[in-house]
Design an enzyme around this catalytic site. Structure first.
Site, short mmCIF file in Angstrom:
data_model
loop_
_atom_site.label_atom_id
_atom_site.label_comp_id
_atom_site.label_asym_id
_atom_site.label_seq_id
_atom_site.Cartn_x
_atom_site.Cartn_y
_atom_site.Cartn_z
N LYS A 142 -11.04 28.52 -63.01
CA LYS A 142 -11.20 29.98 -62.92
C LYS A 142 -12.57 30.35 -63.49
O LYS A 142 -13.00 29.77 -64.50
CB LYS A 142 -10.08 30.67 -63.69
CG LYS A 142 -10.03 32.19 -63.55
CD LYS A 142 -8.86 32.78 -64.35
CE LYS A 142 -8.77 34.29 -64.22
NZ LYS A 142 -7.65 34.86 -65.01
N SER A 171 -4.67 38.01 -62.63
CA SER A 171 -6.08 37.94 -62.30
C SER A 171 -6.52 36.54 -61.84
O SER A 171 -7.61 36.38 -61.30
CB SER A 171 -6.91 38.32 -63.53
OG SER A 171 -6.73 37.38 -64.56
N SER A 206 -1.41 36.79 -65.97
CA SER A 206 -2.45 36.44 -64.99
C SER A 206 -2.37 35.03 -64.43
O SER A 206 -3.09 34.71 -63.48
CB SER A 206 -3.84 36.65 -65.59
OG SER A 206 -4.16 38.02 -65.61
#
Ligand SMILES: [Zn+2]
Lengths: 490, 482
Positions: free
Chosen positions: A80, A155, A179
Site C-alpha cells: 500500500k 482505504s 481499512s
C-alpha cells in the site's frame, strides 16, 4: 498452468518454487503481465516497480539455487502506498506528496525484503488512508474486480483489488478503522489486522497513530499466517510496538478448534445490516459449530458510540500528523508564493483533497481550547468503555464473530456526497480498532453477486487463535460457489 | 501622593541538555561546530512515517535536575504534542510535556545581599528544540530564510518557577545560581551565549495591598543575566508608569531590545496561540520507577549549597566560599586539598585568590589541574610553618605548574628561608641606609614605610626571609635610630 502463475496463493507458489516447477522470475513476470493487462481497468496500482521486482526475483532465484529457502523467498507482494519505500515514490495517494521518494524503508518492508519477498509496486488507496471507497485517491479511483462499477472499499482498496484481481499474490495494507477488513470483505479476500503494536509502524505514514496498524490482504488464511509471521515483532524504532513473543502462526494454523467459544453480540446484527449479509455470517458461525465450536450470546453495549468516538480521535491525531506537509522540505512546492505563510497555505490548499481537509478541520476543532474536554477527552473515555466491553466479553468467549460490512460493495459515486453515509460503512470495524484488538475478515458468501465477509475478533495478541478459527472455517466451508469476476470475463 | 507597588516575577528557563544523541533520534546532539544540516536524519527532519524514541539520558538529566531543585518525581509522566505552525518546527508540532511533567513542586533558595528568598519550582519538563532560522537577503535582493535543522530535536529542558521573585536582582541571582547548579550536576554547559541557557520572564506590577491578578507580561530575548536585569527593570518602570496613569497592564509577549534598552510588544492576547495539546500517541506513558529515581539520587554529587555550608562551618570565609562553589572542578580540587591535610579556611581563600590566579595563567585551560592536591596541601603546610613566605608560596606554585616538581623539591632548591639574625640584620641595615626617604616617612608616622622596607628586604633575599622576623628587625633598627 504456467501462464496463470499469477493466480497462485503464497503457499502454493512457494511450493512451486521449492519444487522447481517455476522460478521467481517467471512468477514475477506472470504477475507483471497480469498487471499490464488488467490494471488499466482496476486502477489498483499507483506505481509498478517492474525492474526492481525482476531484480529481486533474480536475486531470490540465485539464493534458492545456493540452497537457501524461506517462507516468502521469491514471492511477489504489493505494498500500500502508505508504506515508505526507499528509492520508490511514496505518495499516500495525495498530491501533496507527489514526487516524494523516502530515503528509508518502513520496518514492515525491510522485513519482507529480508524474508526474500519480491515487491511489485505501490497500491492505490484513499488519500492518507482516509476513506472507505478508494474514491478519495488524488490520482484515480480503484474499481472492484467483481463488478467494475462498484467500489472496492477503502482505504486499502488498491491492495484488496490487487489481490482479488490476481495482480499480486498478497498485499500489505493498513487498518485504522477497518481499512484492511472492509475492502477485504468487499473484494472477497482475507484481511488481517493484528493487535495494535504487533507490527512496527515505523515508516507507515501516519493517519491516526493510536489506531494505525499494518495488516495483510491475502487469498487465504494460510497466506495471512505466513505474512504475519514475517512481519510481527518488536522494533526499537517504534516505541508502541510490542515485545510479546511471536508464535509460529503458520505451524499452529491447522489445530483443532474443538471447544472454541464464539461470542455473538446482537449490537452487530441490528438496524442497517442487510439481512442477507447477516444470514451468511450466521451460516458461517454454524459452519464453525459443526467442527466443535460453541456459540454464545454476549453484549457489547457501547458499540453504537464507536463511530462518533472514532471520528473525534482519528481526526484529532490526523490534524497533527498531517501538519508537517507544508511544502518546506519535500513533496509539492510553490515557487510563486511570496512569503512563507502564503506558500504553506497555497500548498496545503492545493495538495490536500476535500476528505483530508474535512478531517483536519474536524480534528483541529476537537482539540481546540474550550472544546477539548467535550470532544477529545470524552472520546478517550468512551474508547475505554468500548475496550472494557471487549474485556468483559472475552472472559466468556474466545473469539467474537460479526459481519465486516453492513452491505456489499456500493456503486462508485453513490456516497461521495454524503460523508456520514460513507463513514457508516465502517461501523462494524471501528470498535475492534478502538480497542486495538486483532481481527480479520474472511469471505463468507455473496450477496447480489458480490462478496461479503465474516469478521472474527480476538483478545490482544491472540492472532494464532484468530487464524486457527478462520482456517477451520475456510477448511470446512470449502471453496465458495462464486460468480465469475468481472475482471476475468473480458 | 504616590502608591507603592509590588512586582511579581516568574522565570521560565530553557536548558539544552548535554546528551550524546538528540531527544528522539540517534543524531549526535553536539552540533556546536558542525556545518548546517549535517546532524539530521528522517526523524529530526520530520519526514513522513518516522517515529520518535525517547532518549533515556535526557530523561535522567531532567530527573537529576528535578532532584537538585528539591522536586517530587511522579511515578508517571507523559509526552504531549504542542501544535503550532512555524517553519523552524519540522513536524509543525513539538513533542513536549503538558500536564504530567517529569518533576513538580520543588524549590530553590537564592541569596541577594545576605538575604535568602525561597523560589518555588512549579515543574521541570522535557521537550525537543526547534531548528534555527537565519534571515538573509538572497542574491537577487529578495529576503530569504535559511533553515539549519541541526538544533531540531535537541533535548531541551524547561524549568518553570513560581512567581516568587520580586526584584531584578533576585531574578539575576536565580539565573546565576541555576547556571552554576546545572553545570555542577553536569546536565548542561548552561552557556547563555550559545543558547544552551535561555531565560524568559513573566512579570507584572500591582498596587501594594491589592490582590495579584492573572495578567502578566512575558518578556523574551534576554541573552545575558545583565539583560535579564535590565529588561525587568525596564518593565517595572513601564508597568508602574501605566498604573500611575490608571492604565491597565495588558497580557502580551514583549521582546527585549538590547541596544535600545527597551521591551517591545510582539504578540497580544488576542493573537495568543491555542497549542491544542494532546497526548503524544507515538510514545507510551513514561513509568519512572522508584529504583530509577533512587539510583539517580544516590549518584547525585553533594550540591553547592551543602558543600558551601560545610566549608563555612569549617571556618572558610563566606565570600570566598560563594565564589568557589561557582566552579565544581575547583571545589572538588579544594576539597581534596583539605582532605590532604590543609585547613578549610586557608585552602579556600588561598585557592580562590592565589591558586586560581596561577591556574588561569596556564595556557591549556581545558586540561585537568596538573598538580596533585596533596602537593598544594604540603605547600600550604610549608607556608603555615613559616618555611615559605606568602610571596614565595606564589612563586613556588608558579614553578610547580611550570615544572611539575613537588613543593618541597622547589623550596629545597631555592634554599631555606633566611631567619638567621646576623644575616638578616646586615640586610636590614643596608636597606635602611639606602632608603632615607622611607626612614623619614616612618618617622612621619606613615605605616606603609615599613611595608616598603620589608619589600626591599624580600627583593634582596628573593623572598626567602621570614617576614615576621624581618618586620621585627626593621622596627627595632628604626626605633633604635631615633
Ligand atoms: Zn536526527
Amino acid at each position: 498452468m504456467a501462464d496463470e502463475l499469477y493466480r497462485l496463493t503464497l503457499h502454493a507458489a512457494s511450493q512451486g518454487l521449492r519444487d522447481g516447477s517455476f522460478t521467481s522470475v517467471e512468477l514475477t513476470r506472470s504477475l507483471l503481465d497480469r498487471i499490464e493487462s488488467v490494471d488499466g481497468r482496476v486502477g489498483a496500482y499507483l506505481t509498478v516497480t517492474a525492474d526492481m521486482a525482476l531484480e529481486q526475483a533474480a536475486d531470490a532465484d540465485a539464493r534458492r539455487a545456493s540452497g537457501r529457502d524461506g517462507p516468502l523467498l521469491g514471492l511477489p507482494i504489493a505494498l500500500k502506498d502508505v508504506l515508505s519505500t526507499a528509492g520508490v515514490e511514496t505518495t499516500c495517494a495525495s498530491r501533496i506528496l507527489e514526487g516524494f521518494v523516502p530515503p528509508y524503508d518502513a520496518t514492515a518492508v525491510t522485513r519482507l525484503k529480508a524474508a526474500g519477498a519480491v515487491t511489485l509496486g505501490k497500491t492505490n488507496m484513499d488519500e492518507f488512508a482516509m476513506g472507505s471507497s478508494n474514491e478519495h485517491s488524488a490520482y484515480k479511483p480503484v474499481r472492484n474486480p467483481w463488478d467494475l462499477d462498484k467500489v472496492p472499499g477503502g482505504s486499502s482498496g488498491g491492495s484488496a483489488a490487487a489481490v482479488a484481481a490476481d495482480e499480486c499474490l498478497a498485499a500489505l495494507g493498513s487498518d485504522t478503522g477497518g481499512s484492511v477488513r472492509q475492502p477485504a470483505a468487499l473484494c472477497g479476500c482475507v484481511g488481517l489486522k493484528p493487535t495494535y503494536g504487533r507490527i512496527s509502524r515505523f515508516g507507515l505514514i501516519a493517519f491516526a497513530s493510536s489506531l494505525d496498524q499494518i495488516g495483510v490482504l491475502t487469498k487465504d488464511v494460510t497466506d495471512a499466517a505466513l505474512l504475519l509471521g514475517a512481519l510481527a515483532g518488536h522494533d526499537p524504532r517504534d516505541s508502541t510496538s510490542a515485545e510479546e513473543p511471536i508464535p509460529d502462526y503458520a505451524g499452529e494454523l491447522n489445530r483443532d478448534i474443538g471447544g472454541l467459544r464464539i461470542g455473538v453480540a446482537p449490537e452487530y446484527f441490528g438496524k442497517g445490516l442487510d439481512a442477507r449479509v447477516g444470514d451468511s455470517v450466521h451460516d458461517a458461525i454454524n459452519t464453525l459449530q459443526s467442527v466443535g465450536a460453541t456459540q454464545r450470546q454476549i453484549s457489547l453495549p457501547h458499540t453504537e458510540y464507536a463511530l462518533p468516538t472514532y471520528y473525534v480521535i482519528a481526526p484529532s491525531e490526523a490534524s497533527a500528523n498531517l501538519a508537517r506537509y507544508n511544502g518546506v522540505k519535500y513533496g509539492l512546492s510553490d515557487p510563486q508564493a511570496t512569503d512563507v505563510d502564503e506558500m504553506m497555505a497555497r500548498i496545503r490548499g492545493r495538495g490536500f483533497g476535500s476528505e483530508v481537509k474535512r478531517r483536519i478541520m474536524i480534528g483541529t476543532f476537537a482539540l481546540s481550547s474550550g472544546y477539548y474536554d467535550a470532544y477529545y477527552v470524552r472520546a478517550q473515555k468512551v474508547r475505554t468503555l468500548i475496550k472494557s466491553d471487549f474485556e468483559t466479553a472475552f472472559r466468556d468467549v474466545d473469539v467474537i464473530a460479526a459481519p465486516v460490512v453492513p452491505a456489499p460493495a456500493f456503486d462508485l459515486g453513490a456516497k461521495l456526497d454524503d460523508p456520514v453515509a460513507m463513514y457508516q460503512s465502517d461501523i462494524m470495524t471501528l470498535p475492534a480498532s478502538l480497542a486495538g484488538l486483532p481481527c480479520l475478515s474472511i469471505p463468507c458468501g455473496f450477496v447480489d453477486g458480490l462478496p461479503v465477509g465474516l469478521q472474527l475478533i480476538a483478545p490482544p495478541f491472540a492472532e494464532s487463535r484468530l487464524l486457527q478459527a478462520a482456517r477451520a472455517y475456510e477448511r470446512t466451508r470449502g471453496p465458495l460457489p462464486s460468480p465469475t469476476k468481472a475482471i476475468d470475463t473480458q | 501622593m504616590t502608591t507603592a507597588y509590588r512586582t511579581v516575577i516568574g522565570l521560565e528557563t530553557h536548558v539544552q541538555l548535554r546528551t550524546r544523541s538528540k531527544m528522539f533520534c540517534g543524531c549526535a546532539a553536539d552540533y556546536a561546530n558542525a556545518r548546517p544540516n549535517t546532524h539530521v536524519c528522517p526523524v529530526c527532519l520530520g519526514m513522513p512515517g518516522v517515529l520518535p524514541v525517547i532518549n533515556r539520558e535526557a530523561v535522567d538529566h531532567t530527573i537529576r535536575t528535578g532532584l537538585a531543585l528539591n522536586c517530587e518525581i511522579p511515578e508517571y509522566a507523559k509526552f504531549d504534542r504542542k501544535n503550532y505552525a512555524y517553519p523552524d518546527l519540522m513536524k509543525w508540532y513539538q513533542i513536549s510535556q503538558y500536564d504530567l511533567p517529569l518533576c513538580v513542586n520543588g524549590h530553590f533558595d537564592v541569596e541577594v545581599n545576605g538575604a535568602t528568598t525561597r523560589v518555588g519550582i512549579t515543574r521541570v519538563h522535557l521537550e525537543e528544540d526547534t531548528a534555527r532560522l537565519t534571515h538573509v537577503t538572497a542574491a537577487d535582493g529578495a529576503p530569504a530564510s535559511l533553515i539549519d535543522v541541526n538544533r531540531s530535536g535537541a533535548p531541551l529542558m524547561e524549568i518553570v518557577s513560581e512567581p516568587d521573585i520580586q526584584t531584578p536582582a533576585e531574578a539575576m541571582a536565580y539565573g546565576e545560581k541555576l547556571r552554576a547548579l546545572l553545570r555542577w550536576i553536569g546536565v548542561s554547559t548552561a552557556n547563555m551565549e550559545d543558547g544552551a541557557l535561555r531565560i524568559d520572564a513573566n512579570i507584572s506590577v500591582w498596587p501594594e495591598g491589592e490582590p495579584v491578578g492573572d495578567v502578566k507580561v512575558e518578556v523574551k530575548n534576554m541573552n545575558s543575566f545583565r539583560s535579564l536585569g535590565r529588561a525587568l527593570a525596564f518593565e517595572i518602570e513601564r508597568q508602574t508608569a501605566r498604573r500611575e496613569r490608571g492604565q491597565p497592564i495588558e497580557q502580551e509577549t514583549r521582546g527585549w531590545d538590547e541596544s535600545a534598552g527597551v521591551t517591545r510588544s510582539q504578540r497580544t492576547k488576542e493573537y495568543a496561540h491555542d497549542y491544542r495539546y494532546f497526548p503524544e500517541p507515538d510514545l507510551p506513558p513514561l513509568h519512572v520507577t522508584r529504583q530509577r529515581v533512587d539510583a539517580l539520587r544516590a549518584a547525585l554529587p553533594r550540591l553547592p549549597d551543602q558543600v558551601a555550608a560545610d566549608l563555612i562551618n569549617q571556618g572558610a570565609p563566606e565570600a570566598d566560599v560563594a565564589e568557589l562553589v561557582q566552579d565544581r572542578p575547583l571545589t572538588d580540587y579544594t576539597l581534596a586539598v583539605i582532605e590532604a591535610g590543609a585547613s578549610a579556611g586557608e585552602a579556600v581563600t588561598w585557592i580562590v585568590h592565589e591558586f586560581r590566579r596561577a591556574l588561569n595563567a596556564q595556557t591549556n585551560k581545558s586540561a585537568a589541574i596538573p598538580i596533585p592536591p596533596a602537593e598544594v596541601a604540603s605547600l600550604l603546610a610549608l607556608r603555615a610553618k613559616g618555611s615559605v613566605s606568602s610571596t614565595m608560596a606564589g612563586e613556588v606554585l608558579d614553578e610547580m605548574f611550570a615544572t611539575g616538581k613537588s613543593a618541597s623539591t622547589i623550596v629545597e632548591a631555592r634554599g631555606p628561608q633566611i631567619s638567621g639574625q646576623d644575616e638578616l640584620l646586615a640586610i636590614a641595615r643596608q636597606v635602611i641606609q639606602e632608603n632615607p626617604q622611607a626612614v623619614q616617612d616612618y618617622r612621619d608616622g606613615k605605616g606603609r614605610a615599613i611595608q616598603y622596607l620589608m619589600g626591599q628586604v624580600m627583593r634582596i633575599t628573593r623572598g626567602k626571609a621570614n617576614p615576621s622576623a624581618v618586620s621585627t628587625l626593621i622596627r627595632t633598627q628604626l626605633d633604635a635610630m631615633e
